[in-house]
Design an enzyme around this catalytic site. Structure first.
Site, PDB file in Angstrom:
ATOM      1  N   ASP A  17       3.647  -0.877   5.103  1.00 22.97           N
ATOM      2  CA  ASP A  17       3.439  -2.289   4.784  1.00 22.97           C
ATOM      3  C   ASP A  17       3.300  -2.466   3.267  1.00 22.97           C
ATOM      4  O   ASP A  17       3.875  -3.389   2.678  1.00 22.97           O
ATOM      5  CB  ASP A  17       2.175  -2.793   5.501  1.00 22.97           C
ATOM      6  CG  ASP A  17       1.941  -4.268   5.250  1.00 22.97           C
ATOM      7  OD1 ASP A  17       2.796  -5.078   5.661  1.00 22.97           O
ATOM      8  OD2 ASP A  17       0.919  -4.611   4.623  1.00 22.97           O
TER       9      ASP A  17
ATOM     10  N   LYS B 288       5.831  -4.378   0.412  1.00 22.93           N
ATOM     11  CA  LYS B 288       5.356  -5.356  -0.569  1.00 22.93           C
ATOM     12  C   LYS B 288       5.769  -4.977  -1.989  1.00 22.93           C
ATOM     13  O   LYS B 288       6.249  -5.823  -2.748  1.00 22.93           O
ATOM     14  CB  LYS B 288       3.832  -5.481  -0.472  1.00 22.93           C
ATOM     15  CG  LYS B 288       3.349  -6.125   0.824  1.00 22.93           C
ATOM     16  CD  LYS B 288       1.832  -6.173   0.905  1.00 22.93           C
ATOM     17  CE  LYS B 288       1.373  -6.828   2.197  1.00 22.93           C
ATOM     18  NZ  LYS B 288      -0.102  -6.861   2.326  1.00 22.93           N
TER      19      LYS B 288
END
Length: 815
Positions: A676, A680
């Protein structure tokens, strides 16, 4: 003197006729005459039964019997029993006359325009006669006037031209001899040879105007079933409203382009004699309506927006048109011989092409005629074959004050462009009273709403939202919209209309807007099975202006539809990182598609939830700054874990605590894997202009190898406990150096890495706590002291707030 006219919808039933009588009674204190159309729908039925008779279909008799029954029932409902017999006899006599004519059509299999005019005249003759008798029964001194006695026309059956000299003289002579209220048949007249004629489209309105002009009336009132001339078609534009006043020219422009309340012919006698025309509503008689007169006194630039459907665009182009005198004359003379009316003309100054809009029913006829006229030029390749585009509409914005008002056309085409409405041809006359554009017929409703909003509701913008994903973020977003709805409308002049919601199981659409308090429950109770492709198809087919698709899922399937959604001129707002962290090719395609279609693709919440990370970075880059490095703690979940992980605690227990508080994904391994965070920092890298793929990022996976293979979350936690000592050792080493553990993403020197590291008390990351995120932007301008963006980086509320902010941002852009 006042002339009143009531249309078919106003006299469709005996109850409505009685209402009309009550409307007319107060006028009897002054000099007045009343014109009536046929009962609602009767003229169409007369045309239908004449066609049946022409085809030899005996069903015309049954329909004729229905007409007879309807009129006899009207007599019985409107006139007292003691007076009915002679009136019923007269109605039956008239119906028998109609039956004889239809029988003749049936026998000879011929229906000439002359015969059709005569057949259509029965509607007005019957209605006006019965209404006159109803007035008498109400104690009013009334007299039936068959307009054929005084309205003289030529023999152009179907659209007869009025001989005004003779007609005006006969009307004045008739009224000079009469004291009773004249109940007049609309629509019909008589030729010089004594044959019945009709005055064409909206003939009853025209009849009223003829009488008003002849009698120098003070006012002409057209009573219909709407509250006057509207700013747009209320069936397509829900927020259309009545225009209090407009000029004859404005009304005529609007009527040419489909505003069916009044028609151009009606205004000609009124314009000549400067008689105000009032458009009023039979069903709302106290409403003032619209007055049409010589001057437009209202200061608005635009008075109305209208449209005309079923249009084809014919393009004639080629080098053979350049500087050739008479080419245009040949083109339009050819169409005139074929009796094809040209609605709009557009020619570029290069003279290389001429395009013209006509009614679609004449397309083949016009194309054939033009190609025959220019057959030699086409054969010599001086002119191309006529290019035809169908399924089009003409939209027009109309207003006297457009003249010398800069920016009107800019506002028009900006509104259309921002909503993805492609303009295929444009025309504006030197009067500057009308700007017309040809668009796809499928885009008419969207175009009218966008233009209406731009010109009449420019202070307020309606955003149509389609929401997929009703989990924690989606629910929080709906609650925010509900709580902020009034404030947004009053202070920001934005209305957020949630048209559709969907979860993984069901979807629910409601074009007028779903009730925010109950939409989730209604979706469960009434929603149809969710299918993403069908959701997108339905959303696109609605073709609403200012449409925004909001994806509050983490689904890769949903992101696969982004390109199609953006291509349909629908903006996208999403916290879902899957699209922007997919292949670089897809990332670029989505941004290019949004730019090309003139819509927004906003994803501020992809990084840092509600923190202004992406917008800030983009603003720096747009101003000419350059990124040197980006450092960030980009996972609220992992920051909570390592901020809470202190001596005496087990690492596995801290992860369990984070899961219990709802900070982690259902499977904490999704957070601990670091992917994750990698997505980003990849998105930030791409925003900074680096052409990276996810594979270019070095990622430290915090899930021990043997824990990755466990099939359940419980089994994972059991396996994780065996590694507590390893994490305890990392913590002890950091503590010994007076440092703290932080899971960080770093972009520096062209390399991107995501890993667990340590920071000392001089580092901005040292004091980070809870689920906060922090980003350090080191640029050429922010070199010695990097820009710091810090705040809550996880949680449904802050993410939903970021999504909501993006939606509002699109609203301000649309304005």
């Amino acid at each position: 003197m006042k002339i009143l006219k009531f249309g078919g919808s106003s006299v469709a039933t005996p109850a409505r006729i009685q209402s009309v009588i009550e409307i007319v009674k107060p006028y009897l204190r002054e000099d007045v005459a009343v014109v009536f159309s046929a009962f609602g729908g009767v003229t169409d039925v007369l045309i239908q039964i004449s066609r049946l008779a022409l085809e030899g279909n005996l069903e015309y008799k049954a329909t004729l019997a229905d007409i007879e029954r309807r009129h006899l029932d009207a007599v019985r409902a409107l006139v007292g029993v003691q007076k009915q017999s002679s009136i019923l006899a007269q109605v039956k006599f008239t119906i028998n006359e109609l039956e004889d004519v239809l029988h003749g059509v049936y026998l000879v299999k011929e229906r000439t325009p002359r015969t059709l005019d005569y057949i259509m005249s029965f509607g007005e003759r019957l209605s006006a006669y019965i209404i006159a008798e109803a007035f008498k029964d109400n104690g009013v001194a009334a007299e039936f006037l068959d307009a054929r006695r005084v309205v003289r026309t030529d023999a152009n059956f179907g659209y007869a031209k009025v001989d005004f000299d003779t007609t005006n003289t006969q009307i004045r002579e008739h009224f000079s001899r009469q004291q009773a209220l004249q109940i007049i048949t609309g629509f019909i007249g008589t030729s010089e040879t004594g044959e019945t004629t009709t005055l064409g489209r909206s003939g009853s309105d025209y009849t009223a105007a003829i009488f008003a002009g002849a009698l120098q009336a003070s006012d002409l009132e057209i009573w219909t079933d709407v509250d006057g001339m509207m700013t747009a078609d209320p069936r397509l534009v829900k927020k259309a409203f009545t225009v209090p006043q407009m000029s004859y020219e404005e009304a005529m422009e609007l009527s040419h382009f489909g505003a069916k309340v009044i028609f151009p012919a009606t205004m000609q006698p009124a314009m000549v004699n400067r008689i105000p025309i009032w458009i009023k509503n039979t069903f709302n008689p106290t409403f003032q309506g619209t007055v049409i007169h010589a001057e437009s006194k209202n200061g608005k630039v635009i008075k109305g927006i209208s449209s005309m459907n079923a249009i084809s665009l014919l393009s004639v182009q080629g080098s053979g048109l350049l500087g050739v005198v008479g080419a245009s004359a040949r083109l339009f003379a050819t169409l005139a011989r074929e009796r094809v009316n040209v609605i709009l003309i557009s020619q570029a100054s290069s003279e290389h092409s001429i395009c013209l809009a006509i009614e679609s029913q004449y397309t083949r006829q016009a194309k054939t005629a033009i190609e025959k006229e220019f057959q030699y030029e086409i054969r010599n390749e001086e002119i191309d074959e006529v290019h035809v585009e169908t399924d089009l509409s003409v939209i027009a914005v109309v207003g006297d004050n457009m003249k010398q008002s800069p920016g009107t056309s800019g506002r028009m085409f900006s509104a259309l462009g921002k909503n993805g409405v492609n303009v295929m041809a444009i025309a504006q006359g030197s009067s500057e009273r009308n700007i017309s554009a040809v668009v796809r017929q499928a885009d008419v409703a969207k175009a009218l709403n966008a233009l209406h909003e731009a010109f009449f509701l420019s202070d307020r913008k309606l955003l149509n939202v389609f929401l997929v994903g009703t989990g924690l973020i989606g629910k929080a977003l709906i609650n925010m919209v509900r709580e902020q709805f009034n404030k947004l409308a009053e202070e920001n002049l934005l209305e957020v209309n949630i048209v559709a919601i969907a979860n993984s199981r069901k979807m629910l659409f409601q074009e007028a807007g779903l009730p925010l308090a109950t939409c989730l429950d209604e979706n469960e109770a009434k929603g149809e099975a969710m299918h993403m492709e069908k959701f997108v198809e339905h959303m696109v087919s609605l073709n609403l202006p200012n449409s925004i698709f909001v994806d509050c899922t983490s689904s890769e399937e949903v992101t696969s539809f982004y390109e199609a959604i953006l291509s349909a001129s629908i903006s996208v707002v999403t916290p879902n990182k899957k699209a922007n962290s997919a292949s670089l090719e897809k990332y670029k395609l989505l941004k290019h598609t949004a730019f090309r279609r003139g819509v927004k693709f906003l994803y501020e919440t992809n990084v840092g939830a509600g923190l202004p990370v992406i917008n800030t970075l983009n603003d720096l880059l747009l101003s000419g700054d350059k990124v040197i490095s980006i450092e960030g703690v980009l996972s609220g979940t992992l920051n909570f874990i390592f901020s809470s992980y202190t001596a005496g605690k087990k690492f596995s227990d801290v992860v369990k605590e984070a899961k219990a508080k709802g900070y982690t994904e259902p499977d904490p391994r999704d957070d601990l894997s670091g992917m994750d965070v990698a997505r980003k920092i990849l998105i930030l890298s791409r925003e900074a202009g680096l052409p990276y793929e996810l594979s270019d990022i070095t990622v430290e996976n915090l899930v021990p190898a043997d824990c990755r293979e466990q099939t359940s979350v419980d089994a994972f936690f059991t396996a994780l406990e065996k590694h507590d000592s390893a994490f305890e050792k990392l913590l002890a080493e950091a503590t010994a150096r007076q440092e703290k553990l932080r899971y960080m993403a770093v972009l520096k020197d062209g390399k991107v890495a995501v890993s667990l590291g340590t920071v000392n008390d001089k580092h901005p990351f040292y004091s980070l706590s809870g689920s906060d995120n922090i980003i350090l932007l080191t640029t050429e301008r922010y070199h010695e002291r990097p820009m710091v963006i810090r705040g809550p980086g996880a949680g449904a509320a802050v993410t939903a707030a970021g999504v909501f902010a993006d939606v509002i941002r699109i609203g301000h852009y649309a304005r």
